[in-house]
Design an enzyme around this catalytic site. Structure first.
Site, PDB file in Angstrom:
ATOM      1  N   ASN A   9      14.681  22.264  40.519  1.00 42.00           N
ATOM      2  CA  ASN A   9      13.920  22.606  39.321  1.00 42.00           C
ATOM      3  C   ASN A   9      12.442  22.335  39.583  1.00 42.00           C
ATOM      4  OD1 ASN A   9      12.944  23.071  36.755  1.00 42.00           O
ATOM      5  ND2 ASN A   9      13.716  21.143  35.910  1.00 42.00           N
ATOM      6  N   LYS A  11       9.967  23.028  37.677  1.00 39.40           N
ATOM      7  CA  LYS A  11       9.216  22.765  36.444  1.00 39.40           C
ATOM      8  C   LYS A  11       7.936  23.620  36.445  1.00 39.40           C
ATOM      9  CE  LYS A  11      11.377  18.241  36.258  1.00 39.40           C
ATOM     10  NZ  LYS A  11      11.261  16.816  35.870  1.00 39.40           N
ATOM     11  N   HIS A  94      17.283  20.676  28.972  1.00 37.03           N
ATOM     12  CA  HIS A  94      16.594  19.697  29.817  1.00 37.03           C
ATOM     13  C   HIS A  94      15.855  18.704  28.926  1.00 37.03           C
ATOM     14  CE1 HIS A  94      13.792  17.963  32.721  1.00 37.03           C
ATOM     15  NE2 HIS A  94      14.604  18.383  33.658  1.00 37.03           N
ATOM     16  N   GLU A  96      13.024  17.405  29.020  1.00 38.43           N
ATOM     17  CA  GLU A  96      11.645  17.755  28.689  1.00 38.43           C
ATOM     18  C   GLU A  96      11.595  18.804  27.581  1.00 38.43           C
ATOM     19  OE1 GLU A  96      10.374  16.722  33.243  1.00 38.43           O
ATOM     20  OE2 GLU A  96      10.406  18.805  32.600  1.00 38.43           O
ATOM     21  N   GLU A 166      21.290  13.747  33.560  1.00 35.65           N
ATOM     22  CA  GLU A 166      19.956  13.298  33.950  1.00 35.65           C
ATOM     23  C   GLU A 166      19.543  12.129  33.070  1.00 35.65           C
ATOM     24  OE1 GLU A 166      17.294  16.777  35.611  1.00 35.65           O
ATOM     25  OE2 GLU A 166      17.560  16.958  33.461  1.00 35.65           O
ATOM     26  N   GLY A 172      11.500  11.773  37.332  1.00 37.63           N
ATOM     27  CA  GLY A 172      10.104  11.725  37.734  1.00 37.63           C
ATOM     28  C   GLY A 172       9.503  10.345  37.798  1.00 37.63           C
ATOM     29  N   SER A 211      15.446  11.815  39.992  1.00 36.45           N
ATOM     30  CA  SER A 211      14.853  11.241  41.215  1.00 36.45           C
ATOM     31  C   SER A 211      15.812  11.253  42.394  1.00 36.45           C
ATOM     32  CB  SER A 211      14.325   9.831  40.956  1.00 36.45           C
ATOM     33  OG  SER A 211      13.263   9.855  40.020  1.00 36.45           O
TER      34      SER A 211
END
Length: 249
Positions: A9, A11, A94, A96, A166, A172, A211
């Site tokens: 991904n 992003k 996701h 985010e 996740e 991140g 990560s």
């Protein structure tokens, strides 16, 4: 036997040069047999990626999609449009998107249905925040997110969904759930799915995201209920992502 799936991904990152670099590297790479590899680039690079990846094992995914097929929705992209560019997978839910753009479970479900309706494979992302983990609510949160979607699908639709766990606190940040922590959640998701259908649970592909990198991928992928990874930062480095894919063999 579940087919391992490694997904990158990007992003809101990447470039035309990076697309070309991935195409060259994976055209020559030797990957383990029987794995799938998907790249989720930003929308503007989908056509370039389709051309660059034509002679590689790389498949294309989209980072999101609108629940509707067309209409007055400036700035949005529909599943039908994505299919015209060779897209095979779509991320939904996701963290985010949930946190930054306030997509709740109902909106996530609508996007997932839209993906299924045009033949895309949805990758449903679920996960808990650090506060929720520290409060001992990991499985409560994860199974609520999974259950909201799976309980509303028809039995024939459920096997078409991929689930990516996740932990939000590991995305991140450089922090990673230990293989044991990740496995515990994955096993819980699979057991939950068995309440619908044991065959469904046994065939469901579960990815770990948060990560994953070239240094920890092999240990994570060795867990019995982890069938692949949804990779963020490391998927922007050709050599690192290639090493992750090769560790799936």
């Amino acid at each position: 036997m579940r087919t391992p799936l490694l997904a990158g991904n990007w992003k809101m990152n990447g470039s035309a040069d990076l697309v070309e670099a991935f195409g060259r590297a994976f055209a020559e790479a030797e990957l383990p047999e029987g794995i799938e590899v998907v790249i989720f680039p930003p929308f503007p690079y989908l056509d370039a990626a389709r051309r660059a990846f034509a002679d590689t094992p790389l498949r294309l995914g989209a980072q999101s999609l609108n629940p509707l097929h067309s209409g007055a929705h400036t700035g949005e992209v529909s599943g039908r449009m994505l299919c015209e560019f060779g897209v095979r997978y779509a991320l939904v839910g996701h963290s985010e998107r949930r946190q930054l753009y306030r997509e709740g479970d109902a909106q996530v479900f609508d996007r997932l249905l839209a993906a299924l309706s045009v033949g895309l494979t949805p990758v449903l992302c679920v996960g808990e925040t650090l506060e929720e983990r520290d409060a001992g609510r990991t499985m409560e949160v994860v199974l609520r997110q999974v259950g909201f979607v799976m309980s509303r699908l028809e039995p024939e639709q459920r096997p078409r969904v991929v689930i990516a766990y996740e932990p939000v606190w590991a995305i991140g940040t450089g922090r990673t759930a230990t293989p044991e922590q990740a496995q515990e959640v994955m096993a819980g998701i699979r057991d939950y799915q068995a309440s619908y259908d044991r065959e469904l649970a046994d065939g469901l592909r579960l990815l770990y995201g948060g990560s994953m990198n070239a240094g920890n991928a092999a240990e994570l992928l060795a867990q019995p209920d982890i069938d692949g990874g949804l990779v963020g930062g490391a998927s922007l480095k050709v050599d690192d992502f290639l090493a992750i894919c090769q560790s799936a063999g």
